[in-house]
Design a protein around this motif. Structure first.
Motif, PDB file in Angstrom:
ATOM      1  N   GLU A  28       0.828  -1.201   0.000  1.00  0.00           N
ATOM      2  CA  GLU A  28       0.000   0.000   0.000  1.00  0.00           C
ATOM      3  C   GLU A  28       0.867   1.258   0.000  1.00  0.00           C
ATOM      4  O   GLU A  28       0.591   2.216  -0.739  1.00  0.00           O
ATOM      5  N   MET A  29       1.913   1.280   0.836  1.00  0.00           N
ATOM      6  CA  MET A  29       2.778   2.458   0.906  1.00  0.00           C
ATOM      7  C   MET A  29       3.521   2.687  -0.411  1.00  0.00           C
ATOM      8  O   MET A  29       3.624   3.819  -0.895  1.00  0.00           O
ATOM      9  N   ARG A  30       4.007   1.627  -1.015  1.00  0.00           N
ATOM     10  CA  ARG A  30       4.727   1.783  -2.280  1.00  0.00           C
ATOM     11  C   ARG A  30       3.779   2.242  -3.390  1.00  0.00           C
ATOM     12  O   ARG A  30       4.182   3.008  -4.280  1.00  0.00           O
ATOM     13  N   ARG A  31       2.549   1.801  -3.308  1.00  0.00           N
ATOM     14  CA  ARG A  31       1.565   2.293  -4.275  1.00  0.00           C
ATOM     15  C   ARG A  31       1.365   3.792  -4.091  1.00  0.00           C
ATOM     16  O   ARG A  31       1.341   4.549  -5.067  1.00  0.00           O
TER      17      ARG A  31
ATOM     18  N   PHE B  98       9.381   2.753   6.714  1.00  0.00           N
ATOM     19  CA  PHE B  98      10.244   1.582   6.845  1.00  0.00           C
ATOM     20  C   PHE B  98       9.630   0.379   6.113  1.00  0.00           C
ATOM     21  O   PHE B  98      10.349  -0.405   5.485  1.00  0.00           O
ATOM     22  N   ALA B  99       8.317   0.222   6.224  1.00  0.00           N
ATOM     23  CA  ALA B  99       7.656  -0.903   5.566  1.00  0.00           C
ATOM     24  C   ALA B  99       7.859  -0.854   4.056  1.00  0.00           C
ATOM     25  O   ALA B  99       7.999  -1.898   3.399  1.00  0.00           O
ATOM     26  N   ALA B 100       7.877   0.345   3.495  1.00  0.00           N
ATOM     27  CA  ALA B 100       8.038   0.497   2.045  1.00  0.00           C
ATOM     28  C   ALA B 100       9.491   0.416   1.602  1.00  0.00           C
ATOM     29  O   ALA B 100       9.769   0.114   0.436  1.00  0.00           O
ATOM     30  N   ALA B 101      10.428   0.661   2.521  1.00  0.00           N
ATOM     31  CA  ALA B 101      11.837   0.802   2.147  1.00  0.00           C
ATOM     32  C   ALA B 101      12.534  -0.535   1.956  1.00  0.00           C
ATOM     33  O   ALA B 101      12.148  -1.561   2.522  1.00  0.00           O
ATOM     34  N   ASP B 102      13.617  -0.493   1.170  1.00  0.00           N
ATOM     35  CA  ASP B 102      14.482  -1.653   0.982  1.00  0.00           C
ATOM     36  C   ASP B 102      15.759  -1.541   1.797  1.00  0.00           C
ATOM     37  O   ASP B 102      16.385  -2.546   2.121  1.00  0.00           O
ATOM     38  N   ALA B 103      16.170  -0.322   2.133  1.00  0.00           N
ATOM     39  CA  ALA B 103      17.364  -0.095   2.944  1.00  0.00           C
ATOM     40  C   ALA B 103      17.304   1.322   3.495  1.00  0.00           C
ATOM     41  O   ALA B 103      16.614   2.183   2.945  1.00  0.00           O
ATOM     42  N   THR B 104      18.031   1.566   4.582  1.00  0.00           N
ATOM     43  CA  THR B 104      18.145   2.917   5.129  1.00  0.00           C
ATOM     44  C   THR B 104      19.591   3.381   5.020  1.00  0.00           C
ATOM     45  O   THR B 104      20.518   2.563   4.970  1.00  0.00           O
TER      46      THR B 104
END
Length: 384
Positions: free
Chosen positions: A196-199, A276-282
């Motif tokens: 949902e966040m990435r959308r 954070f849920a949408a991310a692949d790395a920080t």
């Protein structure tokens, strides 16, 4: 126990120590303790008493000194089993160095600047900064007293530096990593939240999203992160910035770095878990960071962090196994190389699983239990 948590401003929107105090006050209350937050401004959670400590004055130094005097008067009139302070104050059982030891910062802080000219300017500014000197004076008197408090350092490196500066009080220094409430970084339903966040962010499944979280863009190295994005081999990788700062300046940096359209400024967020849920790395290319709670938040969410070795939180990572530790916060090619590795999904997933395997290590319940043990030790020793 009757516990006083002391902080200058109990304003959760400031993040860092302020948010930590609020979460800790709630947890201690739930454990049956009576908790009061002693601060000049702000508010507390339901069930936690707020005690306003006056701090009026025409300058920051005057306000701080007045806060210390009024706090002493309050402690003369009110009995607490434990006084846990998040800034240097004349009387406390536990001194929690959320911004690092002021005495060390005053002595060595200029060395973190990238050029000799900026180091010289920083050293001069520190020498005439009356508030910082006032903090350092109170801190030194506190630690050198006949009954010094337990001093909680945010990393082993900070603890060792403190011992070298105050060797007579070496047995009073302990390391306690800053841990967020892991319930606020639950991975329950994280896959659906990620989708949902990435959308909402306009990201497809093939794009790699790097996340920068922090308000002090310059100190935390946002320029390095942007320049690294511009050097990456994958032109579809994105950097999302969560925090408050001068976006115009960093938009110009993105333009010069060839990263226009790949750096998105989200502003402050009351629920960073969604990002954070949408991310692949920080990424945290910080030049100065006593710890860096965002690193632990990232680990709890299964998002591999790339961290400057200067950050105290770099101690909790195993380089190449659950994240990356970069020696030089301004070494753009090194940051870009690490970020390129995390565009490989299988490798990234392996690191993400290693992060999730550490959730128990960074349990907030363990953190609170460790503090309660310190409180009991303080009470038994009758430090004050």
């Amino acid at each position: 126990m009757n516990i006083a948590l002391v902080i200058f401003r109990a304003e959760i929107e400031r993040g860092g120590a302020e948010r930590y105090v609020r979460d800790l006050s709630v947890a201690l209350t739930e454990h049956g303790h009576r908790v009061s937050v002693l601060a000049s401004t702000g508010q507390t959670a339901p069930g936690v008493e707020f005690v306003r400590i006056g701090a009026h004055g025409v300058s920051r130094t005057v306000r701080y000194r007045r806060f210390c005097r009024n706090l002493e008067r309050h402690l003369d009139e009110h009995r607490y089993d434990i006084v846990h302070a998040c800034l240097p104050v004349p009387r406390c059982d536990v001194y929690h160095t959320h911004s690092g030891l002021e005495s060390i910062s005053l002595r060595d802080g200029h060395l973190k600047e990238p050029t000799l000219a900026r180091q010289a300017a920083s050293k001069l500014f520190a020498s005439i900064n009356r508030k910082r000197r006032a903090f350092a004076d109170v801190e030194a008197k506190l630690i050198n007293s006949t009954q010094p408090p337990i001093v909680l350092c945010l990393s082993n490196r900070e603890r060792d530096a403190a011992i070298s500066m105050f060797p007579a009080a070496r047995d009073r220094f302990q390391t306690l990593y800053s841990i967020p409430d892991d319930n606020k970084f639950s991975v329950t339903d994280v896959l659906s939240l990620r989708q949902e966040m990435r959308r909402q962010l306009g990201l497809d499944d093939a794009q790699t999203m790097f996340l920068f979280v922090g308000n002090d863009f310059e100190r935390k190295g946002l320029a390095t992160a942007i320049r690294a994005i511009g050097r990456m081999s994958d032109p579809r990788s994105m950097l999302y910035v969560v925090g408050k700062g001068d976006t115009r300046k960093y938009t110009e940096i993105a333009l010069k770095a060839g990263a226009v359209g790949r750096v998105m400024f989200a502003g402050r967020s009351s629920n960073v878990r969604n990002f954070f849920a949408a991310a692949d790395a920080t990424v945290l290319p910080t030049r100065s960071e006593p710890f860096g709670m965002v690193v632990v938040e990232s680990i709890l969410m299964g998002v591999p962090p790339i961290v400057s070795r200067i950050a105290g939180a770099s101690e909790v990572l195993s380089n190449g196994l659950d994240g990356f530790v970069i020696d030089d916060p301004s070494d753009v090619p090194a940051w870009a190389a690490a970020m390129n590795q995390l565009t490989v999904r299988d490798f990234r997933d392996t690191l993400a699983q290693a992060c999730l395997g550490q959730r128990d290590r960074f349990s907030y319940a363990r953190h609170v239990a460790a503090l309660e043990a310190i409180y009991r030790d303080c009470k038994t020793r009758n430090i004050r």
